[in-house]
Design a protein around this motif. Structure first.
Motif, PDB file in Angstrom:
ATOM      1  N   ILE A  12       0.664  -1.069  -0.126  1.00  0.00           N
ATOM      2  CA  ILE A  12      -0.075  -0.017  -0.098  1.00  0.00           C
ATOM      3  C   ILE A  12       0.968   1.223  -0.043  1.00  0.00           C
ATOM      4  O   ILE A  12       1.770   1.512   0.717  1.00  0.00           O
ATOM      5  CB  ILE A  12      -0.836  -0.054   1.233  1.00  0.00           C
ATOM      6  CG1 ILE A  12      -1.749  -1.406   1.256  1.00  0.00           C
ATOM      7  CG2 ILE A  12      -1.893   1.143   1.373  1.00  0.00           C
ATOM      8  CD1 ILE A  12      -2.079  -1.651   2.769  1.00  0.00           C
ATOM      9  N   ARG A  13       0.677   2.060  -0.903  1.00  0.00           N
ATOM     10  CA  ARG A  13       1.421   3.485  -1.069  1.00  0.00           C
ATOM     11  C   ARG A  13       0.402   4.548  -0.795  1.00  0.00           C
ATOM     12  O   ARG A  13      -0.523   4.631  -1.675  1.00  0.00           O
ATOM     13  CB  ARG A  13       2.009   3.505  -2.453  1.00  0.00           C
ATOM     14  CG  ARG A  13       2.694   4.963  -2.432  1.00  0.00           C
ATOM     15  CD  ARG A  13       3.536   4.852  -3.763  1.00  0.00           C
ATOM     16  NE  ARG A  13       4.686   4.003  -3.791  1.00  0.00           N
ATOM     17  CZ  ARG A  13       5.205   3.523  -4.716  1.00  0.00           C
ATOM     18  NH1 ARG A  13       4.728   3.683  -6.144  1.00  0.00           N
ATOM     19  NH2 ARG A  13       6.358   2.719  -4.729  1.00  0.00           N
ATOM     20  N   ILE A  76      -2.179  -1.170  -3.870  1.00  0.00           N
ATOM     21  CA  ILE A  76      -3.370  -0.085  -3.461  1.00  0.00           C
ATOM     22  C   ILE A  76      -2.471   1.146  -3.485  1.00  0.00           C
ATOM     23  O   ILE A  76      -1.248   1.227  -2.710  1.00  0.00           O
ATOM     24  CB  ILE A  76      -3.935  -0.529  -2.018  1.00  0.00           C
ATOM     25  CG1 ILE A  76      -4.609  -1.590  -1.868  1.00  0.00           C
ATOM     26  CG2 ILE A  76      -4.685   0.552  -1.390  1.00  0.00           C
ATOM     27  CD1 ILE A  76      -5.246  -2.066  -0.703  1.00  0.00           C
ATOM     28  N   THR A  77      -2.915   2.341  -4.155  1.00  0.00           N
ATOM     29  CA  THR A  77      -2.166   3.524  -4.152  1.00  0.00           C
ATOM     30  C   THR A  77      -3.414   4.692  -3.842  1.00  0.00           C
ATOM     31  O   THR A  77      -4.353   4.432  -4.369  1.00  0.00           O
ATOM     32  CB  THR A  77      -1.678   3.730  -5.347  1.00  0.00           C
ATOM     33  OG1 THR A  77      -0.592   2.859  -5.902  1.00  0.00           O
ATOM     34  CG2 THR A  77      -0.894   5.362  -5.434  1.00  0.00           C
ATOM     35  N   VAL A  78      -2.973   5.337  -2.802  1.00  0.00           N
ATOM     36  CA  VAL A  78      -3.844   6.492  -2.313  1.00  0.00           C
ATOM     37  C   VAL A  78      -3.177   7.930  -2.814  1.00  0.00           C
ATOM     38  O   VAL A  78      -1.776   8.133  -2.324  1.00  0.00           O
ATOM     39  CB  VAL A  78      -4.348   6.457  -0.907  1.00  0.00           C
ATOM     40  CG1 VAL A  78      -5.093   7.682  -0.632  1.00  0.00           C
ATOM     41  CG2 VAL A  78      -4.852   5.459  -0.438  1.00  0.00           C
ATOM     42  N   ALA A  89       0.221   7.081  -9.351  1.00  0.00           N
ATOM     43  CA  ALA A  89      -0.998   6.212  -9.765  1.00  0.00           C
ATOM     44  C   ALA A  89      -0.684   5.071 -10.709  1.00  0.00           C
ATOM     45  O   ALA A  89      -1.190   3.807 -10.622  1.00  0.00           O
ATOM     46  CB  ALA A  89      -2.177   6.949 -10.231  1.00  0.00           C
ATOM     47  N   ALA A  90       0.022   5.266 -11.914  1.00  0.00           N
ATOM     48  CA  ALA A  90       0.239   4.308 -12.806  1.00  0.00           C
ATOM     49  C   ALA A  90       1.172   3.192 -12.456  1.00  0.00           C
ATOM     50  O   ALA A  90       1.308   2.352 -13.060  1.00  0.00           O
ATOM     51  CB  ALA A  90       0.839   5.173 -14.165  1.00  0.00           C
ATOM     52  N   VAL A  93      -0.275  -2.133  -9.548  1.00  0.00           N
ATOM     53  CA  VAL A  93      -0.302  -3.103 -10.650  1.00  0.00           C
ATOM     54  C   VAL A  93      -1.566  -3.353 -11.040  1.00  0.00           C
ATOM     55  O   VAL A  93      -2.695  -2.937 -10.441  1.00  0.00           O
ATOM     56  CB  VAL A  93       0.236  -4.556  -9.594  1.00  0.00           C
ATOM     57  CG1 VAL A  93       1.497  -4.276  -9.051  1.00  0.00           C
ATOM     58  CG2 VAL A  93      -0.866  -4.600  -8.496  1.00  0.00           C
ATOM     59  N   PRO A  94      -1.608  -3.987 -12.185  1.00  0.00           N
ATOM     60  CA  PRO A  94      -2.812  -4.327 -12.972  1.00  0.00           C
ATOM     61  C   PRO A  94      -3.715  -5.048 -12.048  1.00  0.00           C
ATOM     62  O   PRO A  94      -3.436  -6.011 -11.318  1.00  0.00           O
ATOM     63  CB  PRO A  94      -2.378  -5.026 -14.077  1.00  0.00           C
ATOM     64  CG  PRO A  94      -0.988  -4.535 -14.562  1.00  0.00           C
ATOM     65  CD  PRO A  94      -0.514  -4.341 -13.179  1.00  0.00           C
ATOM     66  N   GLY A  95      -5.086  -4.488 -11.914  1.00  0.00           N
ATOM     67  CA  GLY A  95      -6.020  -5.264 -10.989  1.00  0.00           C
ATOM     68  C   GLY A  95      -5.864  -4.703  -9.531  1.00  0.00           C
ATOM     69  O   GLY A  95      -6.907  -4.963  -8.926  1.00  0.00           O
ATOM     70  N   GLY A  96      -5.064  -3.675  -9.496  1.00  0.00           N
ATOM     71  CA  GLY A  96      -4.922  -3.303  -8.222  1.00  0.00           C
ATOM     72  C   GLY A  96      -5.951  -1.652  -7.899  1.00  0.00           C
ATOM     73  O   GLY A  96      -6.791  -1.756  -8.840  1.00  0.00           O
ATOM     74  N   LEU A  97      -5.891  -1.195  -6.842  1.00  0.00           N
ATOM     75  CA  LEU A  97      -6.933  -0.129  -6.633  1.00  0.00           C
ATOM     76  C   LEU A  97      -6.162   1.233  -6.339  1.00  0.00           C
ATOM     77  O   LEU A  97      -5.121   1.296  -5.750  1.00  0.00           O
ATOM     78  CB  LEU A  97      -7.605  -0.485  -5.075  1.00  0.00           C
ATOM     79  CG  LEU A  97      -8.448   0.515  -4.446  1.00  0.00           C
ATOM     80  CD1 LEU A  97      -9.700   0.917  -5.264  1.00  0.00           C
ATOM     81  CD2 LEU A  97      -8.662   0.089  -2.948  1.00  0.00           C
ATOM     82  N   VAL A  98      -6.696   2.276  -7.032  1.00  0.00           N
ATOM     83  CA  VAL A  98      -6.209   3.555  -6.775  1.00  0.00           C
ATOM     84  C   VAL A  98      -7.136   4.284  -6.495  1.00  0.00           C
ATOM     85  O   VAL A  98      -8.412   4.641  -6.881  1.00  0.00           O
ATOM     86  CB  VAL A  98      -5.867   4.265  -8.176  1.00  0.00           C
ATOM     87  CG1 VAL A  98      -5.506   5.694  -8.136  1.00  0.00           C
ATOM     88  CG2 VAL A  98      -4.520   3.308  -8.680  1.00  0.00           C
TER      89      VAL A  98
END
Length: 204
Positions: A12-13, A76-78, A89-90, A93-98
C-alpha cells in the motif's frame, strides 16, 4: 480437496503533500493491520518542506515474513494531490486499486486498475468543519474498499494513537469515509480482512 488459499500480501502506498497527514494515516493503518495477526512493515519519506512538499508513506501487510521493507508492486495507491497522482498512480499493479481526492486531483485513465475518486477534503470540511481530517476520512473509505483491516481495528488504532480530545472527531471521520463508499454504486468492498492466523511483528 480444494487448494489452500494463496498467502495474503498487501503493498500500500499513501501519497500527497506535506500537511495532509499522510504519515499519520500510514501509522494508523499499520497499527490496525497488526491486529489482524499478519506481518506489518511501514516506511515513510518527506519532501524538502514540512508543509506543501511531497509526502509518501508505505505499508506492507503479509501472511509471510517481509524480507524487504519497501513497496515494489503497489496493489493499493492513495493520492491526495495531483503531484502524487501523476507520480504514483500508474505504478499500481494491474488489478490494483487507486483511490484519490476528486476535488484535488484530475485523474488520468488507468486501464486495468480499479479507480475510485471521492471528495475527502470536502467531506471533512463540510461535515466536520476540519479539512485536516481528510486523511482520516480517506482511511475510512480505504478500509471499506480494501478490507486490509476491519473497521473496529482501525477505530481502535485511532483510540490508541490520537489524543483523547480528538478521538471522537476522528472516529466520525472514519465513519464518514465508510458511509460515502457504501453509498456509492459499484464501490462495495470486494474482500474483508481474514481472521488472525499468526503472530505479527510491526516495524515502523
Amino acid at each position: 480437496m480444494a487448494e489452500p488459499a494463496a498467502p495474503v500480501r498487501h503493498e500500500i502506498r499513501l501519497s500527497g503533500s506535506g500537511g495532509q497527514g499522510i504519515i499519520l494515516a500510514a501509522t494508523l493503518l499499520a497499527d490496525a493491520a497488526v491486529a489482524t495477526g499478519r506481518e506489518v512493515v511501514a516506511t515513510q519519506s518527506y519532501g524538502p518542506e514540512a508543509r506543501g512538499g511531497a509526502s509518501k508513506a508505505e505499508v506492507i501487510v503479509a501472511d509471510e515474513q517481509i524480507d524487504y521493507p519497501e513497496v515494489t508492486s503497489p496493489g493499493i495507491t492513495v493520492c491526495l494531490s495531483q503531484e502524487a497522482f501523476d507520480a504514483y498512480a500508474a505504478q499500481t499493479v494491474p488489478g490494483g486499486l487507486v483511490v484519490y481526492d476528486d476535488r484535488l486531483v484530475k485523474a488520468a485513465e488507468l486501464p486495468g486498475r480499479r479507480v475510485v475518486g471521492l471528495p475527502f477534503t470536502h467531506i471533512a470540511e463540510a461535515e466536520l468543519g476540519r479539512a485536516i481530517a481528510a486523511n482520516i476520512v480517506m482511511l475510512g473509505a480505504l478500509q471499506e474498499l480494501s478490507g486490509v483491516a476491519s473497521a473496529e481495528q482501525l477505530a481502535d488504532a485511532v483510540r490508541r494513537r490520537l489524543p483523547a480530545k480528538i478521538v471522537e472527531l476522528n472516529l466520525r471521520a472514519l465513519e464518514l469515509g465508510r458511509e460515502r463508499v457504501a453509498g456509492a454504486a459499484g464501490d462495495r468492498p470486494r474482500r474483508r480482512a481474514a481472521a488472525p492466523r499468526s503472530r505479527s511483528r510491526a516495524g515502523t
